[in-house]
Design a protein around this motif. Structure first.
Motif, PDB file in Angstrom:
ATOM      1  N   HIS A  13       0.843  -1.203   0.000  1.00  0.00           N
ATOM      2  CA  HIS A  13       0.000   0.000   0.000  1.00  0.00           C
ATOM      3  C   HIS A  13       0.876   1.249   0.000  1.00  0.00           C
ATOM      4  O   HIS A  13       0.601   2.216  -0.718  1.00  0.00           O
ATOM      5  N   CYS A  14       1.933   1.235   0.806  1.00  0.00           N
ATOM      6  CA  CYS A  14       2.865   2.362   0.856  1.00  0.00           C
ATOM      7  C   CYS A  14       3.487   2.603  -0.521  1.00  0.00           C
ATOM      8  O   CYS A  14       3.577   3.746  -0.981  1.00  0.00           O
ATOM      9  N   VAL A  15       3.906   1.541  -1.163  1.00  0.00           N
ATOM     10  CA  VAL A  15       4.515   1.634  -2.492  1.00  0.00           C
ATOM     11  C   VAL A  15       3.546   2.308  -3.466  1.00  0.00           C
ATOM     12  O   VAL A  15       3.912   3.230  -4.192  1.00  0.00           O
ATOM     13  N   GLY A  16       2.301   1.860  -3.465  1.00  0.00           N
ATOM     14  CA  GLY A  16       1.300   2.432  -4.365  1.00  0.00           C
ATOM     15  C   GLY A  16       1.020   3.894  -4.063  1.00  0.00           C
ATOM     16  O   GLY A  16       0.885   4.713  -4.983  1.00  0.00           O
ATOM     17  N   ALA A  17       0.949   4.237  -2.784  1.00  0.00           N
ATOM     18  CA  ALA A  17       0.663   5.616  -2.394  1.00  0.00           C
ATOM     19  C   ALA A  17       1.801   6.543  -2.803  1.00  0.00           C
ATOM     20  O   ALA A  17       1.565   7.650  -3.306  1.00  0.00           O
ATOM     21  N   ILE A  18       3.039   6.085  -2.607  1.00  0.00           N
ATOM     22  CA  ILE A  18       4.186   6.913  -2.975  1.00  0.00           C
ATOM     23  C   ILE A  18       4.279   7.052  -4.485  1.00  0.00           C
ATOM     24  O   ILE A  18       4.499   8.156  -5.000  1.00  0.00           O
ATOM     25  N   ALA A  19       4.107   5.974  -5.216  1.00  0.00           N
ATOM     26  CA  ALA A  19       4.160   6.042  -6.677  1.00  0.00           C
ATOM     27  C   ALA A  19       3.090   6.991  -7.214  1.00  0.00           C
ATOM     28  O   ALA A  19       3.361   7.814  -8.097  1.00  0.00           O
ATOM     29  N   ALA A  20       1.897   6.904  -6.668  1.00  0.00           N
ATOM     30  CA  ALA A  20       0.803   7.786  -7.113  1.00  0.00           C
ATOM     31  C   ALA A  20       1.111   9.241  -6.794  1.00  0.00           C
ATOM     32  O   ALA A  20       0.842  10.140  -7.612  1.00  0.00           O
ATOM     33  N   ALA A  21       1.680   9.498  -5.622  1.00  0.00           N
ATOM     34  CA  ALA A  21       2.015  10.871  -5.233  1.00  0.00           C
ATOM     35  C   ALA A  21       3.062  11.463  -6.165  1.00  0.00           C
ATOM     36  O   ALA A  21       2.956  12.616  -6.590  1.00  0.00           O
ATOM     37  N   LYS A  23       3.701  10.499  -9.278  1.00  0.00           N
ATOM     38  CA  LYS A  23       3.100  10.660 -10.609  1.00  0.00           C
ATOM     39  C   LYS A  23       2.170  11.870 -10.676  1.00  0.00           C
ATOM     40  O   LYS A  23       1.995  12.456 -11.740  1.00  0.00           O
ATOM     41  N   GLU A  24       1.610  12.249  -9.547  1.00  0.00           N
ATOM     42  CA  GLU A  24       0.725  13.411  -9.522  1.00  0.00           C
ATOM     43  C   GLU A  24       1.503  14.695  -9.816  1.00  0.00           C
ATOM     44  O   GLU A  24       1.001  15.572 -10.508  1.00  0.00           O
ATOM     45  N   VAL A  25       2.726  14.802  -9.294  1.00  0.00           N
ATOM     46  CA  VAL A  25       3.518  16.011  -9.529  1.00  0.00           C
ATOM     47  C   VAL A  25       4.429  15.885 -10.744  1.00  0.00           C
ATOM     48  O   VAL A  25       4.901  16.895 -11.264  1.00  0.00           O
ATOM     49  N   ALA A  26       4.690  14.655 -11.180  1.00  0.00           N
ATOM     50  CA  ALA A  26       5.578  14.422 -12.325  1.00  0.00           C
ATOM     51  C   ALA A  26       5.025  13.253 -13.144  1.00  0.00           C
ATOM     52  O   ALA A  26       5.512  12.123 -13.046  1.00  0.00           O
ATOM     53  N   PRO A  27       3.981  13.511 -13.942  1.00  0.00           N
ATOM     54  CA  PRO A  27       3.303  12.427 -14.668  1.00  0.00           C
ATOM     55  C   PRO A  27       4.204  11.610 -15.590  1.00  0.00           C
ATOM     56  O   PRO A  27       3.936  10.438 -15.823  1.00  0.00           O
ATOM     57  N   ASP A  28       5.271  12.203 -16.093  1.00  0.00           N
ATOM     58  CA  ASP A  28       6.150  11.489 -17.023  1.00  0.00           C
ATOM     59  C   ASP A  28       7.320  10.798 -16.333  1.00  0.00           C
ATOM     60  O   ASP A  28       8.159  10.185 -16.997  1.00  0.00           O
ATOM     61  N   ALA A  29       7.380  10.895 -15.022  1.00  0.00           N
ATOM     62  CA  ALA A  29       8.491  10.308 -14.275  1.00  0.00           C
ATOM     63  C   ALA A  29       8.440   8.785 -14.329  1.00  0.00           C
ATOM     64  O   ALA A  29       7.372   8.182 -14.434  1.00  0.00           O
ATOM     65  N   ILE A  55       5.911  13.155  -1.604  1.00  0.00           N
ATOM     66  CA  ILE A  55       6.040  11.963  -0.752  1.00  0.00           C
ATOM     67  C   ILE A  55       5.666  12.317   0.685  1.00  0.00           C
ATOM     68  O   ILE A  55       4.955  11.567   1.356  1.00  0.00           O
ATOM     69  N   ARG A  56       6.125  13.475   1.162  1.00  0.00           N
ATOM     70  CA  ARG A  56       5.780  13.908   2.527  1.00  0.00           C
ATOM     71  C   ARG A  56       4.274  14.120   2.678  1.00  0.00           C
ATOM     72  O   ARG A  56       3.675  13.726   3.671  1.00  0.00           O
TER      73      ARG A  56
END
Length: 66
Positions: A13-21, A23-29, A55-56
């Motif tokens: 769950h942590c992995v998914g939340a961090i990845a989504a966060a 991608k929200e600020v850097a969609p092409d990352a 992430i924070r």
């Protein structure tokens, strides 16, 4: 590449939340997460501060790795 150590990342769950966060600020990352090592690697972004803040804001405590 930007790397962060995120010691309070403990599960899928942590992995998914961090990845989504990120991608929200850097969609092409490109985000690569090593859960056992607690490392988040992000490629394709210039603003490490924005990624760290995202992430924070997701509830985690990243520290930048050299």
């Amino acid at each position: 590449m930007i790397q962060f150590e995120v010691n309070d990342m403990t599960c899928g769950h942590c992995v998914g939340a961090i990845a989504a966060a990120v991608k929200e600020v850097a969609p092409d990352a490109v985000v690569a997460i090593d859960l056992p090592q607690h490392v988040v690697r992000v490629e394709g972004v210039c603003d490490a501060g924005a990624v760290e803040r995202a992430i924070r804001e997701a509830g985690y405590s990243p520290s930048r790795k050299a």
